[in-house]
Design an enzyme around this catalytic site. Structure first.
Site, PDB file in Angstrom:
ATOM      1  CG  HIS A   9      -1.947   1.044   1.247  1.00 50.11           C
ATOM      2  ND1 HIS A   9      -3.145   0.930   1.909  1.00 50.11           N
ATOM      3  CD2 HIS A   9      -1.966   2.289   0.681  1.00 50.11           C
ATOM      4  CE1 HIS A   9      -3.854   2.037   1.752  1.00 50.11           C
ATOM      5  NE2 HIS A   9      -3.147   2.885   1.014  1.00 50.11           N
ATOM      6  CG  HIS A  11      -1.097   6.085  -2.685  1.00 49.82           C
ATOM      7  ND1 HIS A  11      -2.163   5.764  -3.499  1.00 49.82           N
ATOM      8  CD2 HIS A  11      -1.459   5.726  -1.424  1.00 49.82           C
ATOM      9  CE1 HIS A  11      -3.133   5.244  -2.741  1.00 49.82           C
ATOM     10  NE2 HIS A  11      -2.727   5.203  -1.484  1.00 49.82           N
ATOM     11  CG  HIS A 189      -7.489   3.173  -0.764  1.00 47.03           C
ATOM     12  ND1 HIS A 189      -6.708   2.553  -1.692  1.00 47.03           N
ATOM     13  CD2 HIS A 189      -6.689   4.041  -0.089  1.00 47.03           C
ATOM     14  CE1 HIS A 189      -5.462   3.025  -1.581  1.00 47.03           C
ATOM     15  NE2 HIS A 189      -5.422   3.931  -0.628  1.00 47.03           N
ATOM     16  CD  GLU A 192      -7.746   6.505   4.459  1.00 42.43           C
ATOM     17  OE1 GLU A 192      -8.178   6.507   3.292  1.00 42.43           O
ATOM     18  OE2 GLU A 192      -6.710   7.122   4.806  1.00 42.43           O
ATOM     19  CG  ASP A 270      -1.640   5.650   2.692  1.00 38.50           C
ATOM     20  OD1 ASP A 270      -1.870   5.430   1.494  1.00 38.50           O
ATOM     21  OD2 ASP A 270      -2.504   6.113   3.467  1.00 38.50           O
TER      22      ASP A 270
END
Ligand SMILES: [Zn+2]
Length: 330
Positions: A9, A11, A189, A192, A270
């Protein structure tokens, strides 16, 4: 922590450190609304997911050429390798770039150049996951997948990210069906900031194989039981949760309860340039704040390789898992 791990995970746009942002801004003649890297770093104080996303998208203006994307990915892979990452499945947001006039081919070819030599350069195997921005339309997502068709040999999966609340997974049913038909794996996702029902939708309507975040499953015991029974991996991002105030402090993070419930948890970074640390930093942080013992940390690392899309290369998975078992904690 140098414990061998897979990062699932991450980006790539979220790895843009202030120093590289300024260097690329200068090279590309882009003016940033900050005078210095220190001033920019001070802007990294977020109220919630949206306040982060505002800065995140503003800074992407510096990414223009293939070379920029290659440098971005190369810098991430070097940092990840230094923290024990052996395999990385990397998200990218093509729509954040095509909206600025950067062709999708520039993004994918630029990233791929770094990824292809990563095993040799950094000792990190890689995959690329194309994410759709969920606050844009389903038609825009379909158009993006269509534009990516010439590059599908470089892409292993599709994902769904950006502002979650108000954009339920079901909105993207058609594009996920198309992705399935194209032979791509699926993640999204969910849970969250959005409710547990979004996790159910991601599983039932989109057919995802992993849930990114998934934190709010803990509000729904039946859902937890299902995720445990089906061994659905959750890609948790503890430092991100604190920065974006999904949890108050790291000590409040439900990771130990989630592991005790039998969920297949993984720990990831992340958007590490924005959230205070890379994969190894996240492992260090949960060890310290949540008093995880070496066997719990080893379980998290083992989970990361079990959750990785390595079905085509079980020999590699087994090799990584044996590295986890052999790792000596100090
Ligand atoms: Zn994310």
């Amino acid at each position: 922590m140098h414990l061998p791990k897979a990062e699932l995970h991450l980006h790539i746009e979220g790895t843009l450190e202030p120093e590289l942002a300024f260097a690329l801004a200068e090279r590309n003649g882009v003016t940033l609304p900050y005078a210095t890297t220190e001033e920019l770093r001070r802007a990294y104080q977020f109220e919630d997911l949206q306040s982060f996303l505002d800065l995140y998208y503003a800074l992407m203006a510096v990414l223009r050429t293939e070379e920029d994307f290659t440098e971005l990915a190369d810098a991430y892979l070097a940092r990840a390798a230094a923290q024990g990452v052996r395999h990385a499945e990397i998200f990218f947001d093509p729509q954040a770039h095509t909206a600025r006039g950067v062709p999708i081919g520039t993004v994918i070819e630029g990233l791929s150049r770094a990824l292809e030599r990563s095993e040799e350069t950094h000792g990190v195997s890689t995959q690329l996951i194309l994410c759709f921005l969920r606050d844009l339309s389903a038609e825009a997502a379909l158009g993006t997948l269509d534009a990516a068709r010439p590059y599908l040999h470089r892409i292993s999966a599709v994902g769904l990210d950006s502002a979650e609340v108000g954009h339920p997974p079901a909105k993207f049913q058609e594009v996920y069906e198309t992705a399935t038909a194209l032979g791509l794996r699926k993640v999204a996702h969910a849970g969250e900031e959005g409710p547990p029902s979004y996790i159910r939708e991601a599983l039932d309507v989109l057919g995802v194989e992993r849930v990114d975040h998934g934190l709010r499953c803990m509000e729904d015991p039946e859902l937890v039981a299902r995720l445990v029974a089906d061994r659905v991996p959750l890609t948790l991002c503890p430092l991100s949760n604190v920065t974006l105030r999904t949890v108050d402090t790291l000590k409040d993070h439900p990771l130990p309860e989630m592991m005790a419930a039998g969920l297949l948890c993984t720990v990831n970074s992340d958007d590490p340039a924005y959230f205070g640390g890379y994969a190894g930093d996240n492992f260090d942080a949960v060890r310290d704040a949540l008093a995880l013992d070496p066997e719990q940390l080893r379980t998290l690392a083992r989970n990361s390789f079990e959750a990785a899309f390595l079905d085509h290369d079980e020999e590699r998975r087994a090799r990584y898992l044996s590295e986890v078992e052999a790792y000596a904690f100090d």
